[in-house]
Design an enzyme around this catalytic site. Structure first.
Site, mmCIF file in Angstrom:
data_model
loop_
_atom_site.group_PDB
_atom_site.id
_atom_site.type_symbol
_atom_site.label_atom_id
_atom_site.label_comp_id
_atom_site.label_asym_id
_atom_site.label_seq_id
_atom_site.Cartn_x
_atom_site.Cartn_y
_atom_site.Cartn_z
ATOM 1 N N ARG A 30 0.827 -1.221 0.000
ATOM 2 C CA ARG A 30 0.000 0.000 0.000
ATOM 3 C C ARG A 30 0.855 1.261 0.000
ATOM 4 O O ARG A 30 0.489 2.262 -0.609
ATOM 5 C CB ARG A 30 -0.983 -0.044 1.164
ATOM 6 C CG ARG A 30 -2.004 -1.159 0.918
ATOM 7 C CD ARG A 30 -3.324 -0.922 1.573
ATOM 8 N NE ARG A 30 -4.294 -1.873 1.035
ATOM 9 C CZ ARG A 30 -5.432 -2.162 1.616
ATOM 10 N NH1 ARG A 30 -5.774 -1.586 2.744
ATOM 11 N NH2 ARG A 30 -6.268 -3.015 1.063
ATOM 12 N N SER A 110 17.865 -14.686 5.474
ATOM 13 C CA SER A 110 17.241 -13.961 4.356
ATOM 14 C C SER A 110 17.955 -12.627 4.136
ATOM 15 O O SER A 110 18.114 -12.166 2.993
ATOM 16 C CB SER A 110 15.762 -13.708 4.660
ATOM 17 O OG SER A 110 15.120 -14.929 4.953
ATOM 18 N N THR A 131 10.945 -12.551 11.833
ATOM 19 C CA THR A 131 11.318 -13.825 12.465
ATOM 20 C C THR A 131 10.848 -13.800 13.911
ATOM 21 O O THR A 131 10.882 -12.747 14.550
ATOM 22 C CB THR A 131 12.850 -14.060 12.418
ATOM 23 O OG1 THR A 131 13.181 -15.129 13.334
ATOM 24 C CG2 THR A 131 13.652 -12.837 12.837
ATOM 25 N N ASP A 133 12.393 -15.114 16.249
ATOM 26 C CA ASP A 133 13.559 -15.310 17.131
ATOM 27 C C ASP A 133 14.099 -14.043 17.797
ATOM 28 O O ASP A 133 14.863 -14.126 18.753
ATOM 29 C CB ASP A 133 14.705 -15.953 16.340
ATOM 30 C CG ASP A 133 14.380 -17.382 15.942
ATOM 31 O OD1 ASP A 133 13.450 -17.961 16.528
ATOM 32 O OD2 ASP A 133 15.057 -17.908 15.034
ATOM 33 N N LYS A 219 8.135 -26.887 48.255
ATOM 34 C CA LYS A 219 7.854 -26.482 46.860
ATOM 35 C C LYS A 219 7.417 -27.708 46.066
ATOM 36 O O LYS A 219 8.118 -28.725 46.065
ATOM 37 C CB LYS A 219 9.121 -25.865 46.252
ATOM 38 C CG LYS A 219 8.881 -25.254 44.920
ATOM 39 C CD LYS A 219 10.050 -24.380 44.501
ATOM 40 C CE LYS A 219 9.870 -23.890 43.085
ATOM 41 N NZ LYS A 219 8.593 -23.229 42.852
ATOM 42 N N ARG A 249 7.355 -34.247 33.619
ATOM 43 C CA ARG A 249 6.798 -34.402 32.274
ATOM 44 C C ARG A 249 7.427 -33.338 31.389
ATOM 45 O O ARG A 249 7.926 -32.326 31.887
ATOM 46 C CB ARG A 249 5.278 -34.185 32.271
ATOM 47 C CG ARG A 249 4.493 -35.205 33.064
ATOM 48 C CD ARG A 249 4.401 -36.537 32.337
ATOM 49 N NE ARG A 249 3.462 -37.442 32.972
ATOM 50 C CZ ARG A 249 3.748 -38.248 34.006
ATOM 51 N NH1 ARG A 249 4.967 -38.223 34.532
ATOM 52 N NH2 ARG A 249 2.843 -39.070 34.501
#
Ligand code: ADP
Ligand code: F6P
Length: 324
Positions: A30, A110, A131, A133, A219, A249
């Site tokens: 645009r 890039s 990105t 990152d 804890k 887990r």
């Protein structure tokens, strides 16, 4: 091509996609139309340049995309573009479509490609930091990072509910091969107990001891965030079980961090930078990268922009430890 008046620009998205790339394309198109320029989009990043995969864009082509994740121009990694033969084909495609200058939306890889087009083939290019990152020099934020951090945070909040209820140690893997930025942000934002990132040597012994000591004083649950480039969540979790004998887990958040509707900061950043990239080209500033520093548009040399940004790693890690 460098000194020719710019009448038509090209735009492409390259490397890993991120939320806000569509908003950036919209602003580029645009703004260009506003300045009376034609625009060609190249599909699948540098692959589209090599394979002559292009689409003519106008004001209407980018309607209703500002809120959409991903990139409607598609993106890809293009090993062929790293070779001179690939770059030669890319330049021929740009000439075929009478494209005088190119806006590349992507990460540091890039940017390296856009720098090659400018320095070796004299194509006026500008890089726009797309990105998740947040590892690009010359900008406080990259487009997509804010959304990715929020997505990861939402997921960790849910993990915390179950972790706390079942008194478990959760290891959560987030994206970032070379960059611990997302891991640091989400660890701080989620109130995690520890963070493992590629930029910093991690003391596993201290972690195990901390878990045992914490358990002794009541804890009952932990969240350990690990950036994918620093370790694998399942291995960290298995080791925690082996050494501490507590239940653990692991969750790999993966590519959900790359999708979704961009947050307000990402849309606004993308829009400002998209417009700034066209202004930059029209001012005759080529081979540059646009970013935002302290809320002002900041322009650096593309070659310079290919290096990592500096994150206050020690401050973050100290805070995480202090507040645990
Ligand atoms: P990102 O841009 O997200 O960092 P990549 O590192 O995969 O993603 O880079 C995207 C593309 O940029 C590569 O597939 C390649 O076509 C191009 N590229 C990357 N590094 C270079 C380089 N050193 N020289 C030229 N082109 C490069
Ligand atoms: O560079 C962006 C990024 O999402 C990194 O955080 C991640 O390591 C990588 O891309 C993943 O790449 P792929 O989509 O090829 O798995």
């Amino acid at each position: 091509m460098a000194d020719k008046q710019i009448k038509k620009i090209g735009v492409l998205t390259s490397g890993g996609d991120g939320p806000g790339m569509n908003a950036a394309i919209r602003a580029v198109v645009r703004s260009a139309v506003h300045h009376g320029l034609g625009v060609t989009g190249f599909i699948r990043g540098y692959e589209g340049l090599i394979d002559d995969n292009a689409v003519e864009l106008n004001h209407r082509s980018v309607a209703n995309i500002i809120d959409k994740g991903g990139t409607f121009l598609k993106t890809a990694r293009s090993p062929r573009f790293k070779e001179a033969e690939g770059q030669k084909k890319a330049v021929a495609t740009l000439k075929k479509y009478n494209v005088d200058a190119l806006v590349v939306i992507g990460g540091d890889g890039s940017y390296a490609g856009a720098h090659d087009l400018y320095s070796k083939w004299k194509i006026p290019t500008v890089g726009l930091p797309g990105t998740i990152d947040n590892d690009i020099y010359g900008t406080d934020q990259t487009i997509g990072c804010h959304t990715a951090v929020n997505t990861a945070l939402e997921a960790i909040d849910k993990i915390r509910d179950t972790g706390h209820s079942m008194e478990r140690i959760f290891v959560v893997e987030v994206m970032g091969h070379h960059s611990g930025y997302i891991a640091l942000q989400v660890a701080l934002g989620a109130g995690a107990e520890d963070v493992i990132i590629p930029e910093r040597k991690f003391d596993y012994q201290k972690l195990y001891e901390g878990i045992k000591k914490g358990h002794d004083i009541g804890k009952i649950s932990w969240i350990i965030v690990v950036a994918e480039g620093a370790g694998k969540a399942h291995q960290v979790s298995e080791k925690v079980i082996e050494i501490t004998k507590f239940e653990s887990r692991y969750v790999v958040l993966g590519h959900i961090q790359r999708g979704g509707s961009p947050t307000a900061p990402d849309r606004i950043l993308a829009t400002r930078l998209g417009a700034a990239s066209v202004d930059c080209l029209l001012r005759g500033e080529h081979g540059r990268a646009v970013g935002v520093l302290q809320n002002k548009i900041n322009i650096v040399e593309l070659g310079q922009a290919c290096t990592m940004s500096i994150v206050p790693i020690d401050e973050y890690c100290n805070l995480i430890k202090t507040l645990t």
